[in-house]
Design a protein around this motif. Structure first.
Motif, short mmCIF file in Angstrom:
data_model
loop_
_atom_site.label_atom_id
_atom_site.label_comp_id
_atom_site.label_asym_id
_atom_site.label_seq_id
_atom_site.Cartn_x
_atom_site.Cartn_y
_atom_site.Cartn_z
N PHE A 25 0.82 -1.21 0.00
CA PHE A 25 0.00 0.00 0.00
C PHE A 25 0.85 1.26 0.00
N GLY A 26 2.05 1.18 0.61
CA GLY A 26 2.96 2.32 0.54
C GLY A 26 3.36 2.62 -0.90
N LEU A 49 -5.61 -12.48 8.61
CA LEU A 49 -4.60 -11.97 7.68
C LEU A 49 -5.15 -10.77 6.89
N LEU A 50 -6.40 -10.87 6.45
CA LEU A 50 -7.00 -9.75 5.72
C LEU A 50 -7.11 -8.52 6.61
N GLN A 51 -7.45 -8.72 7.89
CA GLN A 51 -7.47 -7.58 8.82
C GLN A 51 -6.08 -6.94 8.92
N GLY A 52 -5.05 -7.77 9.03
CA GLY A 52 -3.70 -7.25 9.13
C GLY A 52 -3.28 -6.49 7.88
N ILE A 53 -3.66 -7.00 6.72
CA ILE A 53 -3.36 -6.32 5.46
C ILE A 53 -4.03 -4.95 5.43
N SER A 54 -5.27 -4.90 5.89
CA SER A 54 -6.00 -3.64 5.89
C SER A 54 -5.35 -2.59 6.78
N VAL A 55 -5.05 -2.97 8.03
CA VAL A 55 -4.42 -2.02 8.95
C VAL A 55 -3.02 -1.65 8.46
N GLY A 56 -2.33 -2.61 7.85
CA GLY A 56 -1.00 -2.33 7.33
C GLY A 56 -1.00 -1.24 6.27
N LYS A 67 -5.73 8.89 -0.97
CA LYS A 67 -7.17 8.71 -0.82
C LYS A 67 -7.65 7.36 -1.36
N LYS A 68 -7.18 6.97 -2.53
CA LYS A 68 -7.61 5.70 -3.13
C LYS A 68 -7.30 4.52 -2.20
N MET A 69 -6.12 4.55 -1.60
CA MET A 69 -5.71 3.45 -0.74
C MET A 69 -6.58 3.38 0.52
N LEU A 70 -6.96 4.53 1.05
CA LEU A 70 -7.78 4.54 2.26
C LEU A 70 -9.18 3.99 2.01
N LEU A 71 -9.71 4.20 0.81
CA LEU A 71 -11.01 3.63 0.48
C LEU A 71 -10.92 2.11 0.37
N VAL A 72 -9.82 1.62 -0.19
CA VAL A 72 -9.63 0.17 -0.32
C VAL A 72 -9.47 -0.49 1.05
N THR A 73 -8.67 0.13 1.92
CA THR A 73 -8.38 -0.51 3.21
C THR A 73 -9.60 -0.60 4.11
N ILE A 74 -10.42 0.44 4.12
CA ILE A 74 -11.58 0.40 5.02
C ILE A 74 -12.62 -0.62 4.50
N LEU A 75 -12.71 -0.76 3.17
CA LEU A 75 -13.61 -1.76 2.60
C LEU A 75 -13.12 -3.17 2.94
N LEU A 76 -11.82 -3.39 2.81
CA LEU A 76 -11.25 -4.71 3.10
C LEU A 76 -11.44 -5.08 4.57
N MET A 77 -11.20 -4.13 5.46
CA MET A 77 -11.34 -4.40 6.89
C MET A 77 -12.79 -4.73 7.24
N GLU A 120 -3.69 1.01 5.98
CA GLU A 120 -4.51 2.12 6.48
C GLU A 120 -3.71 3.19 7.18
N TRP A 121 -2.86 2.79 8.10
CA TRP A 121 -2.24 3.73 9.04
C TRP A 121 -1.48 4.84 8.33
N GLY A 122 -0.59 4.46 7.41
CA GLY A 122 0.23 5.46 6.74
C GLY A 122 -0.60 6.47 5.97
N GLY A 123 -1.60 5.98 5.26
CA GLY A 123 -2.44 6.89 4.48
C GLY A 123 -3.22 7.85 5.35
N ALA A 124 -3.77 7.36 6.47
CA ALA A 124 -4.55 8.21 7.37
C ALA A 124 -3.67 9.31 7.97
N VAL A 125 -2.46 8.94 8.40
CA VAL A 125 -1.54 9.92 8.96
C VAL A 125 -1.21 11.00 7.94
N LEU A 126 -0.95 10.58 6.70
CA LEU A 126 -0.52 11.54 5.67
C LEU A 126 -1.67 12.41 5.19
N MET A 127 -2.87 11.87 5.10
CA MET A 127 -4.01 12.70 4.71
C MET A 127 -4.23 13.82 5.71
#
Length: 437
Positions: free
Chosen positions: A72-73, A121-128, A82-92, A130-137
């Protein structure tokens, strides 16, 4: 794209709400692992083995996070935050809701824990991711000189999500044991589907990061941001990963392992420790923005060094108070530790972000944070359970373990601070080469 006066506040609010939902999903798994998942998915005649197996499945989510941070980085530095944050919240949301629908071991045999681990594992992928994108936005929309404070809103979602998770599990803990184990434990997971829709709606309304947009419009995005940041910024990644150690591992020590410790080794009721953690989390929620404002005034590097140093000392009074079994003293002891953890956690995100240039920033902070939290956050409850069983009746090995995690963070903060001082702001964007260290 230029930010209007209201856009930084909207971006910070969206980061807060989005991470609240993500961390709610992540924390309800942690509580379920401590309270119900062992006998439901990993039955054993030895309760400690069942609990360790449940915490092992909890750790699986952290194993996925560093790899997800890289993926995701890379995409976030190439395509946008923004695109990545939409994907991660849907996956989680999908993964967590599906956990609430899983059959247990008694219903599906070995396929039940296999399905649980896959969804974890899918939860871990989502949080992995999510965090960077949320901080940067939040930070990249922030006014000049206020990036660390605005980035703290993404971190603020952690105690908010924990509060929601505590409320959910506190409600179902009042159920009859038979009802709780048969269907009640599913309710917090199924609620995730509703929260996912709320998060998606909110995030759609926030524009892309202006700093990323500027880099993209000037055609300065990195072709391979992960490779570039590892090659040019490996020291920043290493020290940043160490710096977040106690902020991740410490919270799962106090909020996840402590549930098992006091219920299994001190005979304290589940509802008592959940009430204790609820009060502690309210204090964390209130103290985090205050810590970010204080760090802004004192200097983030100095503030982080002092807090990490105090974290080395805090587990000893915490355990002395927890050992009393008195709700008031237990709450005071855990609160003392958590307020210090929250202070470091609130500030470290923005401090890390400023160590990397825009073109590789998503990759840099995601790899660093997920590497640190993946190793310590996932293993802390597991190692804590092992130490509690091996040194039955003794709390000092657990306190030493906590101190070691805090010392690792202090080392990381000192190293990161020195690199920032030596390199002006760690990195300077260069038109010809992208970054110069």
């Amino acid at each position: 794209m230029t930010s209007t006066t209201s856009t930084p506040r909207r971006a910070a609010a969206a980061a807060f709400i989005g991470t609240t939902i993500e961390f709610y999903d992540f924390y309800i798994y942690a509580f379920a692992a401590a309270l119900v998942l062992g006998p439901l998915f990993f039955p054993s005649e030895n309760p400690m083995l069942s609990t360790m197996a449940a915490f092992g499945s909890f750790a699986v989510g952290f194993i996925a996070r560093p790899f997800a941070g890289m993926v995701f980085g890379h995409l976030g530095d190439r395509l946008g935050r923004k695109k990545m944050l939409l994907v991660t919240i849907l996956l989680m949301g999908i993964a967590t809701t599906c956990i609430g629908l899983l059959p247990t071991y008694s219903q599906a045999g070995v396929w039940a824990p296999i399905g649980l681990i896959f969804l974890r594992l899918l939860q871990g992928i989502s949080v992995g991711g999510e965090w960077g994108g949320a901080v940067l936005m939040a930070s990249e929309h922030a006014p000049k000189g206020r990036k660390v404070f605005f980035a703290s809103f993404a971190q603020w979602g952690s105690p908010a999500g924990l509060l929601l998770a505590l409320i959910a599990f506190r409600c179902i803990s009042e159920m009859e044991q038979e009802s709780l184990m048969s269907w009640g434990w599913r309710i917090p997971f199924l609620m995730s589907g509703v929260l996912m829709i709320v998060g998606l709606v909110i995030r759609f309304g926030v524009p892309e990061s202006p700093e990323f947009t500027k880099v993209k419009d000037s055609d300065q995005t990195s072709k391979n941001p992960v490779s570039e940041v590892i090659r040019t910024g490996w020291r920043q990644i290493l020290f940043a990963a160490l710096a977040v150690t106690i902020g991740s591992g410490g919270f799962f020590f106090t909020n996840t392992f402590m549930i098992t410790y006091v219920t299994q080794y001190q005979g304290i009721a589940k509802t008592t420790i959940l009430d204790c953690l609820f009060v502690v989390t309210i204090l964390q929620f209130l103290s985090q923005p205050c810590s970010a404002l204080l760090a802004e005034r004192l200097g983030e590097g100095r503030f982080l060094k002092w807090v990490a140093s105090l974290c080395i000392l805090v587990p000893y009074p915490m355990f002395l108070l927890v050992q009393t079994g008195n709700l008031f003293y237990m709450t005071a002891g855990i609160a003392l530790a958590v307020i210090l953890l929250a202070a470091l956690y609130a500030v470290i995100a923005g401090y890390m972000a400023e160590a990397f240039p825009t073109r590789v920033r998503y990759s840099g902070i995601s790899i660093a944070y997920q590497l640190g939290s993946g190793l310590t956050g996932g293993l802390t409850p597991l190692l804590g359970t092992f130490l509690a069983g091996y040194f039955a009746g003794q709390w000092w090995p657990l306190a030493v373990f906590f101190s070691v995690l805090a010392f690792m963070s202090l080392t990381g903060v000192i190293g990161l601070s020195r690199l920032r001082s030596q390199n002006a702001k760690s990195y300077v964007l260069a038109p010809s080469q992208g970054v110069i260290s």
